[in-house]
Design a protein around this motif. Structure first.
Motif, PDB file in Angstrom:
ATOM      1  N   LEU A   1      31.972  37.191  55.852  1.00 32.31           N
ATOM      2  CA  LEU A   1      32.713  38.352  55.321  1.00 32.31           C
ATOM      3  C   LEU A   1      32.406  39.531  56.294  1.00 32.31           C
ATOM      4  O   LEU A   1      31.351  39.907  56.427  1.00 32.31           O
ATOM      5  CB  LEU A   1      32.272  38.550  53.684  1.00 32.31           C
ATOM      6  CG  LEU A   1      32.686  37.576  52.864  1.00 32.31           C
ATOM      7  CD1 LEU A   1      32.118  37.997  51.449  1.00 32.31           C
ATOM      8  CD2 LEU A   1      34.221  37.083  52.831  1.00 32.31           C
ATOM      9  N   LYS A   2      33.641  39.900  56.553  1.00 31.31           N
ATOM     10  CA  LYS A   2      33.244  40.981  57.491  1.00 31.31           C
ATOM     11  C   LYS A   2      34.023  42.381  57.098  1.00 31.31           C
ATOM     12  O   LYS A   2      34.828  43.057  57.736  1.00 31.31           O
ATOM     13  CB  LYS A   2      34.345  40.891  58.861  1.00 31.31           C
ATOM     14  CG  LYS A   2      33.735  39.354  59.552  1.00 31.31           C
ATOM     15  CD  LYS A   2      34.491  38.693  60.656  1.00 31.31           C
ATOM     16  CE  LYS A   2      34.134  37.359  60.781  1.00 31.31           C
ATOM     17  NZ  LYS A   2      35.218  36.862  62.086  1.00 31.31           N
ATOM     18  N   GLY A   3      33.504  42.782  55.981  1.00 30.82           N
ATOM     19  CA  GLY A   3      33.936  43.930  55.665  1.00 30.82           C
ATOM     20  C   GLY A   3      34.944  44.077  54.625  1.00 30.82           C
ATOM     21  O   GLY A   3      35.923  44.741  54.859  1.00 30.82           O
ATOM     22  N   VAL A   4      34.635  43.461  53.329  1.00 31.81           N
ATOM     23  CA  VAL A   4      35.845  43.079  52.430  1.00 31.81           C
ATOM     24  C   VAL A   4      36.031  44.339  51.420  1.00 31.81           C
ATOM     25  O   VAL A   4      34.812  44.554  50.796  1.00 31.81           O
ATOM     26  CB  VAL A   4      35.915  41.768  51.860  1.00 31.81           C
ATOM     27  CG1 VAL A   4      36.897  41.642  50.760  1.00 31.81           C
ATOM     28  CG2 VAL A   4      36.085  40.711  52.859  1.00 31.81           C
ATOM     29  N   SER A   5      36.965  45.129  51.274  1.00 33.48           N
ATOM     30  CA  SER A   5      37.036  45.959  50.035  1.00 33.48           C
ATOM     31  C   SER A   5      38.147  45.552  49.216  1.00 33.48           C
ATOM     32  O   SER A   5      39.041  44.954  49.697  1.00 33.48           O
ATOM     33  CB  SER A   5      37.525  47.412  50.719  1.00 33.48           C
ATOM     34  OG  SER A   5      36.574  47.851  51.578  1.00 33.48           O
ATOM     35  N   PHE A   6      37.876  45.620  48.077  1.00 31.51           N
ATOM     36  CA  PHE A   6      38.701  45.190  47.025  1.00 31.51           C
ATOM     37  C   PHE A   6      38.481  45.968  45.736  1.00 31.51           C
ATOM     38  O   PHE A   6      37.464  46.247  45.098  1.00 31.51           O
ATOM     39  CB  PHE A   6      38.465  43.587  46.855  1.00 31.51           C
ATOM     40  CG  PHE A   6      39.073  42.753  45.509  1.00 31.51           C
ATOM     41  CD1 PHE A   6      40.509  42.456  45.816  1.00 31.51           C
ATOM     42  CD2 PHE A   6      38.810  42.652  44.517  1.00 31.51           C
ATOM     43  CE1 PHE A   6      41.270  41.797  45.152  1.00 31.51           C
ATOM     44  CE2 PHE A   6      39.460  41.995  43.584  1.00 31.51           C
ATOM     45  CZ  PHE A   6      40.500  41.473  43.798  1.00 31.51           C
ATOM     46  N   GLU A   7      39.641  45.936  44.904  1.00 30.08           N
ATOM     47  CA  GLU A   7      39.370  46.402  43.661  1.00 30.08           C
ATOM     48  C   GLU A   7      40.232  45.908  42.432  1.00 30.08           C
ATOM     49  O   GLU A   7      41.394  45.262  43.041  1.00 30.08           O
ATOM     50  CB  GLU A   7      39.430  48.129  43.360  1.00 30.08           C
ATOM     51  CG  GLU A   7      40.572  48.449  44.051  1.00 30.08           C
ATOM     52  CD  GLU A   7      40.424  50.041  44.700  1.00 30.08           C
ATOM     53  OE1 GLU A   7      41.468  50.609  44.841  1.00 30.08           O
ATOM     54  OE2 GLU A   7      39.442  50.301  44.926  1.00 30.08           O
ATOM     55  N   ALA A   8      39.972  45.626  41.199  1.00 29.30           N
ATOM     56  CA  ALA A   8      40.626  44.853  40.289  1.00 29.30           C
ATOM     57  C   ALA A   8      40.857  45.925  38.971  1.00 29.30           C
ATOM     58  O   ALA A   8      39.665  46.330  38.481  1.00 29.30           O
ATOM     59  CB  ALA A   8      40.027  43.913  39.943  1.00 29.30           C
ATOM     60  N   ARG A   9      41.987  46.268  38.454  1.00 30.82           N
ATOM     61  CA  ARG A   9      42.221  46.930  37.347  1.00 30.82           C
ATOM     62  C   ARG A   9      42.246  46.136  36.218  1.00 30.82           C
ATOM     63  O   ARG A   9      42.386  44.901  35.971  1.00 30.82           O
ATOM     64  CB  ARG A   9      43.488  47.701  37.621  1.00 30.82           C
ATOM     65  CG  ARG A   9      43.657  48.948  38.200  1.00 30.82           C
ATOM     66  CD  ARG A   9      45.182  49.398  38.493  1.00 30.82           C
ATOM     67  NE  ARG A   9      45.232  50.062  39.508  1.00 30.82           N
ATOM     68  CZ  ARG A   9      44.995  51.471  39.522  1.00 30.82           C
ATOM     69  NH1 ARG A   9      44.695  52.024  38.316  1.00 30.82           N
ATOM     70  NH2 ARG A   9      45.110  52.168  40.661  1.00 30.82           N
ATOM     71  N   ARG A  10      42.070  46.760  35.050  1.00 32.31           N
ATOM     72  CA  ARG A  10      41.725  46.022  33.700  1.00 32.31           C
ATOM     73  C   ARG A  10      43.391  45.679  33.487  1.00 32.31           C
ATOM     74  O   ARG A  10      44.480  46.359  33.899  1.00 32.31           O
ATOM     75  CB  ARG A  10      41.582  46.896  32.668  1.00 32.31           C
ATOM     76  CG  ARG A  10      39.989  47.172  32.587  1.00 32.31           C
ATOM     77  CD  ARG A  10      39.917  48.416  31.547  1.00 32.31           C
ATOM     78  NE  ARG A  10      38.752  49.130  31.970  1.00 32.31           N
ATOM     79  CZ  ARG A  10      37.300  48.880  32.048  1.00 32.31           C
ATOM     80  NH1 ARG A  10      37.133  47.738  31.357  1.00 32.31           N
ATOM     81  NH2 ARG A  10      36.309  49.115  32.353  1.00 32.31           N
ATOM     82  N   GLY A  11      43.640  44.433  32.851  1.00 26.62           N
ATOM     83  CA  GLY A  11      44.932  44.040  32.300  1.00 26.62           C
ATOM     84  C   GLY A  11      45.892  43.479  33.516  1.00 26.62           C
ATOM     85  O   GLY A  11      46.925  43.405  33.494  1.00 26.62           O
ATOM     86  N   GLN A  12      45.364  43.411  34.631  1.00 27.91           N
ATOM     87  CA  GLN A  12      45.992  42.840  35.984  1.00 27.91           C
ATOM     88  C   GLN A  12      45.365  41.613  36.292  1.00 27.91           C
ATOM     89  O   GLN A  12      44.445  41.077  36.258  1.00 27.91           O
ATOM     90  CB  GLN A  12      45.972  43.656  37.060  1.00 27.91           C
ATOM     91  CG  GLN A  12      46.396  45.299  36.866  1.00 27.91           C
ATOM     92  CD  GLN A  12      47.862  45.368  37.335  1.00 27.91           C
ATOM     93  OE1 GLN A  12      48.285  45.187  38.076  1.00 27.91           O
ATOM     94  NE2 GLN A  12      48.488  46.032  36.299  1.00 27.91           N
ATOM     95  N   VAL A  13      46.212  40.712  36.933  1.00 29.20           N
ATOM     96  CA  VAL A  13      45.985  39.466  37.321  1.00 29.20           C
ATOM     97  C   VAL A  13      46.045  39.381  38.960  1.00 29.20           C
ATOM     98  O   VAL A  13      46.983  39.871  39.492  1.00 29.20           O
ATOM     99  CB  VAL A  13      46.730  38.442  36.969  1.00 29.20           C
ATOM    100  CG1 VAL A  13      46.342  36.799  37.343  1.00 29.20           C
ATOM    101  CG2 VAL A  13      46.528  38.241  35.333  1.00 29.20           C
ATOM    102  N   TYR A  14      44.968  39.097  39.784  1.00 24.07           N
ATOM    103  CA  TYR A  14      45.010  39.253  41.154  1.00 24.07           C
ATOM    104  C   TYR A  14      44.720  37.575  41.691  1.00 24.07           C
ATOM    105  O   TYR A  14      44.217  36.979  41.191  1.00 24.07           O
ATOM    106  CB  TYR A  14      43.800  39.817  41.822  1.00 24.07           C
ATOM    107  CG  TYR A  14      43.914  41.173  41.275  1.00 24.07           C
ATOM    108  CD1 TYR A  14      44.289  42.289  42.151  1.00 24.07           C
ATOM    109  CD2 TYR A  14      43.388  41.891  39.710  1.00 24.07           C
ATOM    110  CE1 TYR A  14      44.724  43.733  41.727  1.00 24.07           C
ATOM    111  CE2 TYR A  14      43.547  43.054  39.545  1.00 24.07           C
ATOM    112  CZ  TYR A  14      44.001  43.900  40.379  1.00 24.07           C
ATOM    113  OH  TYR A  14      44.106  45.232  40.064  1.00 24.07           O
TER     114      TYR A  14
END
Ligand SMILES: Nc1ncnc2c1ncn2[C@@H]1O[C@H](COP(=O)(O)OP(=O)(O)OP(=O)(O)O)[C@@H](O)[C@H]1O
Ligand SMILES: [Mg+2]
Lengths: 228, 413
Positions: A28-41
């Protein structure tokens, strides 16, 4: 910030090396990610690009070599094992790519296992909940089968039910529909999306199935250890 | 049931055969431990009972001379030691009546009897044997010994009524071909006196049965020409284990040396003790094997269950839970093994107690002597628990240290 309260899961600039010495690989070479409530990714990408590696980090099963992870607003990287274990039990439901069931236990016992540890429900409540979860993945009739007496697809669905047991705010699923036929894939996917909407859970799933990826709220393609 | 115990039980049934090995070693270890302790301490207790019944719990003999004490008074601690070594004794008890009266003030003393002892030659029709004559005062002596119960031919009542009667040891009587009613001559200090065998006793202690002739004290006085004083006072106690403390007090108050049975029979007692300990060590080998087998089995289960460990950890089970799950497995096998071992130990102790084993020499018995003591069971269980739990701690902790990430990637070692 109101915004950050909506994020069940955030990670920033994650790095992970695997292997030792000469075989050391920058996965992994610098992964950024965010997940909100109620969402499917959906996380998609070619085999070996680092999807599972990322999911293990997000599920606090593994520790990053760099970067930060935040679960429901609290920083989890650099915390001790006990805190991470507690967060796993309380906030995270994990479905392994290679559907892991405890084979000496029945489907029902597998689903009850995380509930017993968390200990928030009484025994009849746990049993009820486990029954209804198994019913919702189409296994209402096979609750008392041992892990060994279930097919691969059935085991996978038990694993999904188990991940949902403690009503975690984050569900991480590594190819939860990989072994399933069209009908059961739809069943599992519909269940996950419905829960995300109803209970405000964040669902992150890895999939190779374009149809499923398309039906997610957001798709993040990954290549060679980075989101593209 | 706690979730960890539930998981432990299920893991356990997955490796039945390996666990059975550990279980059977535990059963064997605990069972044999109990059995060997029951027999060795059985013989030990029987020996103690015999010597207490013969020579009493304590002997008061030899007056301590006062003079040397004053000579070293005022010295430091070094002087105290030299004072003890420098104690002088005057042989015998000059005033047995005073001593016996004074002993009544000691609450643990249950009886005291004067004994006058001397070397004699026993002359019978065919043969002479050297022996020791014990002049006793019968009623008092019966209170400080089992002499009354050691009679194997004739009875004490006859001795009581015959002023020139004697109680003769079985071995001595056999050698001289004497039986009840026969007469013999005791020779001492150049004088000879004729006695009748009133009864024959047997303690089982060969040294006593071939040496001692009991006569009335007054008879011994005239035979040995000792009109006053005795050789020692035999004392019996209610609580025999307190003999050493009591003897120190008595020695201080009465100014006579008081020897407790533990000191008197030191060499035999330490022989029994060594026997008991060495047999405990020997059979502990079985519990050691039980521990090794447990180590092996658990290590196997840990290897086989790494995925389950990862799953449990992913669901919020802590390292501590994983350790517990494996320790529970050892604990369950240990508990079953300890229980069965105790049953086996008790049954074999019972069985052995009926086994014929004629022994005489240091005591007399026809069968194995066993002792029933809860501590043998406690010690057996404690030894097994120690071995098995220490052995299982290592794989259990190793299992707890595994990182779930490493397991799922297959790089856990
Ligand atoms: N122990 C290891 N040592 C070195 N490299 C490793 C190790 N484990 C995995 N890798 C490498 O890390 C990369 C990412 O693996 P990962 O399992 O995350 O891929 P993935 O995207 O989940 O693939 P798939 O879709 O096949 O499941 C791969 O290239 C793999 O070869
Ligand atoms: Mg993968």
């Amino acid at each position: 910030m109101a915004d950050s309260a909506n994020f069940a899961l955030r990670c920033d600039n994650l790095h992970r090396y695997l292997g030792q010495d000469d075989a050391r690989v920058h996965v992994l070479k610098g992964v950024s990610f965010e997940a909100r409530r109620g969402q499917v990714y959906a996380i998609v990408g070619p085999s070996g690009c680092g999807k599972s590696t990322l999911l293990y980090l997000l599920g606090l099963l593994d520790q990053p070599d760099g970067g930060e992870i935040e679960i429901n607003g609290s920083k989890m990287s650099n915390t001790d094992d006990l805190a991470r274990t507690a967060a796993r039990g309380e906030h995270i439901g994990f479905v392994f790519q290679f559907h892991f069931l405890m084979l000496e236990f029945t489907a029902l016992e597998n689903v009850m296992m995380p509930m017993r540890k968390l200990g928030r429900l009484s025994l009849p409540e746990m049993t009820d909940r486990a029954h209804s979860l198994l019913a919702s993945v189409g296994l209402g009739e096979k609750t008392h089968r041992l892990g060994t007496q279930l097919s691969g697809g059935e085991q996978q669905r038990v694993a999904v039910a188990r991940a949902l047991a403690n009503q975690p705010s984050i569900i991480l699923a590594d190819e939860p529909t990989g072994n399933l036929d069209v009908k059961n894939s739809a069943l599992v996917f519909d269940l996950l999306t419905r829960l995300a909407k109803e209970n405000g859970q964040a669902v992150v799933l890895v999939t190779h199935n374009p149809e499923i990826a398309q039906r997610c709220d957001l798709t993040r393609p990954m290549r060679d250890g980075l989101f593209v | 049931m706690s979730p960890n115990l539930r998981i432990a039980l299920r893991f356990l049934t997955a490796k039945k055969r390996a666990m059975l090995m550990s279980l059977s070693c535990t059963v064997l270890g605990v069972g044999l431990f109990v059995l060997t302790q029951a027999t060795t301490s059985g013989f030990e207790e029987f020996f103690i009972k015999t010597i207490l019944g013969t020579d009493g719990a304590m002997r008061i003999e030899d007056k301590i001379q006062d003079t040397l004490r004053q000579m070293t008074a005022g010295g430091g601690s070094d002087f105290q030691i030299s004072q003890r070594q420098g104690l002088k004794y005057i042989e015998g008890v000059e005033e047995p009546k005073l001593i016996i009266n004074a002993l009544k003030d000691f609450s643990n003393v249950s009886g005291a009897a004067p004994v006058l002892r001397g070397s004699v030659l026993v002359r019978a029709d065919f043969k002479n044997e050297s022996a020791q004559v014990f002049g006793i005062s019968l009623e008092e002596h019966l209170k400080v010994s089992d002499l009354g119960r050691q009679i194997v031919q004739g009875d004490v009542a006859t001795f009581r009524e015959q002023p020139t009667g004697a109680l003769m040891g079985r071995v001595l009587a056999d050698r001289l071909q004497l039986s009840t009613g026969s007469t013999f001559i005791l020779e001492a200090q150049g004088q000879r006196m004729r006695y009748t065998v009133s009864a024959i006793y047997e303690t089982g202690v060969a040294d006593i049965d071939k040496m001692r002739v009991y006569v009335h004290l007054s008879e011994a006085r005239s035979l040995l020409k000792k009109p006053s004083g005795v050789s020692f006072v035999q004392v019996n106690l209610f609580e025999k284990d307190r003999a050493p403390q009591n003897s120190i007090q008595i020695q201080d108050v009465l100014k006579h040396s008081a020897k407790p049975w533990q000191e008197r029979e030191k060499s035999w007692l330490s022989t029994f003790r060594a026997l008991r300990i060495s047999s405990a060590i020997t059979v502990s080998v079985f519990t050691l094997i039980a521990g090794l087998a447990m180590f092996n089995t658990l290590a196997m289960i840990v290897l086989e269950k790494t995925k389950d460990i990862a799953i449990l950890r992913s669901m919020g089970y802590e390292r501590r839970d994983i350790t517990q799950i494996f320790l529970w497995q050892a604990g369950i096998v240990l508990a079953i093994g300890a229980f069965l071992g105790c049953v086996v130990g008790a049954l074999s102790t019972l069985g052995v107690s009926y086994m014929p084993l004629p022994i005489s020499g240091i005591f007399k018995t026809e069968t194995f002597v066993v002792s029933w003591n809860i501590w043998h069971y406690v010690q057996a269980i404690a030894t097994a628990a120690l071995m098995v739990m220490i052995a299982s701690l290592i794989p259990a902790r190793r299992a707890a240290r595994l990182e779930p990430g490493d397991i799922v990637r297959g790089t856990a070692q």
